[in-house]
Write an enzyme that holds these catalytic residues in place. Sequence first.
Site, PDB file in Angstrom:
ATOM      1  CG  ASP A  78      43.908  16.966  56.733  1.00 13.59           C
ATOM      2  OD1 ASP A  78      44.305  18.008  57.298  1.00 13.59           O
ATOM      3  OD2 ASP A  78      43.994  15.846  57.274  1.00 13.59           O
ATOM      4  CD  GLU A 135      46.641  17.054  62.367  1.00 17.72           C
ATOM      5  OE1 GLU A 135      47.375  16.560  63.242  1.00 17.72           O
ATOM      6  OE2 GLU A 135      45.415  16.798  62.310  1.00 17.72           O
ATOM      7  CD  GLU A 136      42.249  15.132  61.622  1.00 16.52           C
ATOM      8  OE1 GLU A 136      42.614  14.236  62.404  1.00 16.52           O
ATOM      9  OE2 GLU A 136      41.691  16.178  61.997  1.00 16.52           O
ATOM     10  CG  HIS A 360      38.293  13.972  65.255  1.00 14.76           C
ATOM     11  ND1 HIS A 360      39.281  13.035  65.026  1.00 14.76           N
ATOM     12  CD2 HIS A 360      38.862  15.168  64.953  1.00 14.76           C
ATOM     13  CE1 HIS A 360      40.390  13.651  64.618  1.00 14.76           C
ATOM     14  NE2 HIS A 360      40.159  14.946  64.578  1.00 14.76           N
TER      15      HIS A 360
HETATM   16 NI    NI Z   1      42.638  19.051  63.832  1.00 11.83          NI
END
Ligand code: NI
Length: 389
Positions: A78, A135-136, A360
């Site tokens: 993702d 995962e996020e 990020h």
């Molecule tokens: Ni990651």
Amino acid sequence: MPIINSIAALEEQMTEWRRDFHMHPELAYQEVRTSGKVAELLESWGIEVTTGLGKTGVVGVIKGSGDGPSIGLRADMDALPIDEMNDTPWKSQNAGVMHACGHDGHTTMLLGAAKYLAETRNFNGTVNVIFQPAEEGYAGAKAMMDDGLFEKFPCDQVYGLHNWPQMPAGSIAAVPGPIMAAADKFDITVRGKGAHGAMPQNGVDPIVIGSQIVTALQSLVSRSKDPIETAVISITMFHAGAAFNVIPEEAVLSGTVRTFNPEVQDLIEAGMKRIAEGIASGMGGSAEVDFRRGYPATVNHEAQTQLAADVAGGIVGPENVRNDVDPTMGGEDFAFMLNEKPGCYLWLGQGGGASSENVHHPQYDFNDSVLPIGASVLARLVEELQPKR
Ligand code: NI
């Protein structure tokens, strides 16, 4: 034993896959194009594929030359809700969505390993290549497990890796014990009594109560837990009021708690309730704490971490493998898998150049030069742990 030759030869192709994933990022549980491409590639190499586990998750099963145990290799697929600020030819084409955590690289490295393992089958037993969604923050690993991942595809051990921009490209961290924190969320609703801003005696001010709670909660970190243990409490939102001359009825405080030790996590959850409710009632109001447990701490198993370090040392040289990197308070949902199966979560250095920004960040980009290293480590783990006899 450096990078596996046939995987080194795959570098150009892996770079193409990685940049294609990067151009078409998808958010949690929407990884339809990504998982479709993963399934198509795996099938084209003769790998048996199951789709739809945890909504958009994919599992490929690669059988070795003889009977033996089974190993799970995991990658996440993702992307994040970030507007990309890079200007590369492979820049995100989905506005507001970006592979800013390198999951495009993780997916690609596992594909590279799968292709090699399917072609060579130089191992015994079974390899399950696990491509997970979400995962996020949306626990895609757990969603796949809830859909029967380990019942349908038994794994004796599990391994995964994450790129690490703070470490030099080509270095690897294999650190035993807790490496990433449990990540919990909370909302504290403070109820008072609304009144005219000029006549506080007629109300109970939830903003003043909330302010006391903000400062008192930090005493859980400084006074209640063992100072040797680690914890973070961050109040990241404080919402109240809508007019300069009105004391509101309610204030809502929200934030995150990060811990490594479940006992500290319990202590903080109970302490938050005690402090918020106690302060509010002492000041004539009330408070309600909604504490929601998120990802557990990611804890590497001792023996498997040593094995992974040895294998990684064979690829990048033992001098480039570290076991002393500090843990991070970030969270990771591979933790759910490590809570059920022994294994290790490795960090693959990729610092320098265009990838020097941290994950990020809107200018982050995965460093393609480490693709063959990550794929070689994953493939060699299988060959070393389940050798052909
Ligand atoms: Ni990651």
